[in-house]
Design a protein around this motif. Structure first.
Motif, PDB file in Angstrom:
ATOM      1  N   UNK A  39      36.381  34.314  55.647  1.00 48.05           N
ATOM      2  CA  UNK A  39      36.839  35.122  54.515  1.00 48.05           C
ATOM      3  C   UNK A  39      38.285  35.543  54.750  1.00 48.05           C
ATOM      4  N   UNK A  40      39.001  35.730  53.674  1.00 45.70           N
ATOM      5  CA  UNK A  40      40.396  36.163  53.740  1.00 45.70           C
ATOM      6  C   UNK A  40      40.672  37.107  52.579  1.00 45.70           C
ATOM      7  N   UNK A  41      41.647  37.985  52.779  1.00 40.74           N
ATOM      8  CA  UNK A  41      42.056  38.911  51.720  1.00 40.74           C
ATOM      9  C   UNK A  41      43.136  38.256  50.879  1.00 40.74           C
ATOM     10  N   UNK A  42      43.022  38.440  49.568  1.00 42.01           N
ATOM     11  CA  UNK A  42      44.048  37.981  48.632  1.00 42.01           C
ATOM     12  C   UNK A  42      44.363  39.122  47.678  1.00 42.01           C
ATOM     13  N   UNK A  43      45.635  39.266  47.346  1.00 47.98           N
ATOM     14  CA  UNK A  43      46.052  40.253  46.362  1.00 47.98           C
ATOM     15  C   UNK A  43      46.287  39.533  45.042  1.00 47.98           C
ATOM     16  N   UNK A  44      45.638  40.019  43.990  1.00 47.90           N
ATOM     17  CA  UNK A  44      45.851  39.516  42.639  1.00 47.90           C
ATOM     18  C   UNK A  44      46.780  40.518  41.964  1.00 47.90           C
ATOM     19  N   UNK A  45      48.003  40.104  41.697  1.00 50.06           N
ATOM     20  CA  UNK A  45      49.032  41.003  41.169  1.00 50.06           C
ATOM     21  C   UNK A  45      49.237  40.676  39.695  1.00 50.06           C
ATOM     22  N   UNK A  46      48.967  41.649  38.823  1.00 53.44           N
ATOM     23  CA  UNK A  46      49.107  41.423  37.382  1.00 53.44           C
ATOM     24  C   UNK A  46      50.531  41.692  36.963  1.00 53.44           C
ATOM     25  N   UNK A  47      51.173  40.684  36.388  1.00 49.72           N
ATOM     26  CA  UNK A  47      52.558  40.788  35.944  1.00 49.72           C
ATOM     27  C   UNK A  47      52.629  40.818  34.420  1.00 49.72           C
ATOM     28  N   UNK A  48      53.388  41.755  33.921  1.00 44.45           N
ATOM     29  CA  UNK A  48      53.609  41.861  32.480  1.00 44.45           C
ATOM     30  C   UNK A  48      54.697  40.888  32.047  1.00 44.45           C
ATOM     31  N   UNK A  49      54.617  40.477  30.792  1.00 42.50           N
ATOM     32  CA  UNK A  49      55.683  39.702  30.161  1.00 42.50           C
ATOM     33  C   UNK A  49      55.985  40.382  28.831  1.00 42.50           C
ATOM     34  N   UNK A  75      37.074  47.545  33.284  1.00 40.28           N
ATOM     35  CA  UNK A  75      35.980  48.152  34.039  1.00 40.28           C
ATOM     36  C   UNK A  75      34.844  47.160  34.261  1.00 40.28           C
ATOM     37  N   UNK A  76      34.502  46.388  33.242  1.00 37.74           N
ATOM     38  CA  UNK A  76      33.449  45.370  33.389  1.00 37.74           C
ATOM     39  C   UNK A  76      33.870  44.305  34.394  1.00 37.74           C
ATOM     40  N   UNK A  77      35.132  43.901  34.328  1.00 39.28           N
ATOM     41  CA  UNK A  77      35.658  42.901  35.272  1.00 39.28           C
ATOM     42  C   UNK A  77      35.598  43.449  36.700  1.00 39.28           C
ATOM     43  N   UNK A  78      36.037  44.675  36.881  1.00 38.87           N
ATOM     44  CA  UNK A  78      35.995  45.312  38.201  1.00 38.87           C
ATOM     45  C   UNK A  78      34.562  45.403  38.699  1.00 38.87           C
ATOM     46  N   UNK A  79      33.643  45.780  37.818  1.00 45.14           N
ATOM     47  CA  UNK A  79      32.243  45.890  38.201  1.00 45.14           C
ATOM     48  C   UNK A  79      31.681  44.540  38.652  1.00 45.14           C
ATOM     49  N   UNK A  80      32.080  43.458  38.008  1.00 45.90           N
ATOM     50  CA  UNK A  80      31.631  42.124  38.431  1.00 45.90           C
ATOM     51  C   UNK A  80      32.062  41.845  39.870  1.00 45.90           C
ATOM     52  N   UNK A  81      33.299  42.212  40.208  1.00 42.20           N
ATOM     53  CA  UNK A  81      33.788  41.982  41.564  1.00 42.20           C
ATOM     54  C   UNK A  81      33.068  42.882  42.566  1.00 42.20           C
ATOM     55  N   UNK A  82      32.784  44.119  42.172  1.00 45.57           N
ATOM     56  CA  UNK A  82      32.040  45.031  43.045  1.00 45.57           C
ATOM     57  C   UNK A  82      30.653  44.454  43.316  1.00 45.57           C
ATOM     58  N   UNK A 103      33.189  41.314  46.564  1.00 46.10           N
ATOM     59  CA  UNK A 103      34.506  40.794  46.959  1.00 46.10           C
ATOM     60  C   UNK A 103      35.629  41.812  46.811  1.00 46.10           C
ATOM     61  N   UNK A 104      35.406  42.903  46.083  1.00 46.59           N
ATOM     62  CA  UNK A 104      36.488  43.859  45.807  1.00 46.59           C
ATOM     63  C   UNK A 104      36.715  44.795  46.985  1.00 46.59           C
ATOM     64  N   UNK A 105      37.969  44.871  47.457  1.00 44.31           N
ATOM     65  CA  UNK A 105      38.349  45.790  48.525  1.00 44.31           C
ATOM     66  C   UNK A 105      39.187  46.953  47.997  1.00 44.31           C
ATOM     67  N   UNK A 106      40.025  46.686  46.985  1.00 41.13           N
ATOM     68  CA  UNK A 106      40.892  47.729  46.428  1.00 41.13           C
ATOM     69  C   UNK A 106      41.336  47.303  45.034  1.00 41.13           C
ATOM     70  N   UNK A 107      41.630  48.287  44.206  1.00 39.87           N
ATOM     71  CA  UNK A 107      42.133  48.023  42.862  1.00 39.87           C
ATOM     72  C   UNK A 107      42.909  49.238  42.391  1.00 39.87           C
ATOM     73  N   UNK A 108      44.078  49.015  41.869  1.00 43.27           N
ATOM     74  CA  UNK A 108      44.890  50.115  41.344  1.00 43.27           C
ATOM     75  C   UNK A 108      45.716  49.623  40.166  1.00 43.27           C
ATOM     76  N   UNK A 109      45.832  50.467  39.168  1.00 41.00           N
ATOM     77  CA  UNK A 109      46.782  50.250  38.092  1.00 41.00           C
ATOM     78  C   UNK A 109      48.006  51.091  38.394  1.00 41.00           C
ATOM     79  N   UNK A 110      49.092  50.798  37.715  1.00 44.34           N
ATOM     80  CA  UNK A 110      50.332  51.530  37.968  1.00 44.34           C
ATOM     81  C   UNK A 110      50.772  52.305  36.741  1.00 44.34           C
ATOM     82  N   UNK A 111      51.460  53.413  36.964  1.00 43.24           N
ATOM     83  CA  UNK A 111      51.993  54.246  35.885  1.00 43.24           C
ATOM     84  C   UNK A 111      53.102  53.499  35.150  1.00 43.24           C
ATOM     85  N   UNK A 112      53.483  54.041  34.038  1.00 43.47           N
ATOM     86  CA  UNK A 112      54.549  53.463  33.212  1.00 43.47           C
ATOM     87  C   UNK A 112      55.808  53.253  34.045  1.00 43.47           C
ATOM     88  N   UNK A 113      56.468  52.111  33.876  1.00 43.46           N
ATOM     89  CA  UNK A 113      57.678  51.827  34.650  1.00 43.46           C
ATOM     90  C   UNK A 113      58.780  52.873  34.468  1.00 43.46           C
TER      91      UNK A 113
END
Length: 139
Positions: A1-11, A31-38, A42-52
């Motif tokens: 097993x290995x850790x991977x970061x999935x980074x969501x980029x806006x366009x 939330x449903x997507x996160x729950x599937x990973x839980x 496979x989910x170790x961490x998840x965070x959204x970010x505040x407005x730029x």
């Protein structure tokens, strides 16, 4: 097993697509997507970010660091949040990223997170970090 970061980029396209979407709908879908990973374990961490607009950039390209307040000129420089998953391969990480909802126009960058074991173990700072990780239950 290995850790991977999935980074969501806006366009610009994704920002426009989300403008008229109810925030509750976005939260429910993510939330449903996160729950599937839980549930898959496979989910170790998840965070959204505040407005730029609330953030800053520290630019090290000059002789001294320069701090610039957000918002930023180009959305391609921004990421909105991330997941860290523990999966067998980058292909599995890609499959999880492909399941994410509300991604029209967005991009996901997927990068492996090296373990501390991959760094020189005789380095003083690596030894200190390993001790900290052990104290905090991260190893």
């Amino acid at each position: 097993m290995a850790k991977y970061m999935l980074i969501w980029r806006a366009t610009d396209e994704s920002q426009a697509a989300f403008k008229d979407v109810d925030f509750t709908d976005i939260m429910n879908a993510m939330g449903k997507f996160t729950d599937q990973m839980i549930r898959a374990g496979v989910l170790l961490a998840a965070e959204g970010l505040a407005d730029p607009a609330e953030g800053v950039v520290v630019d090290y390209t000059g002789e001294t660091p320069v701090v610039t307040d957000g918002p930023y000129g180009e959305t391609k420089e921004l990421f909105n949040g991330f997941y860290i998953v523990d999966v067998a391969s980058i292909q599995e990480a890609v499959e999880w990223a492909k399941r994410a909802p509300y991604m029209q126009g967005s991009k996901a960058e997927i990068r492996r997170v090296p373990t501390i074991d991959e760094f020189p173990q005789d380095n003083e700072w690596i030894r200190k970090e390993r001790a900290w990780r052990e104290r905090t239950g991260q190893l």
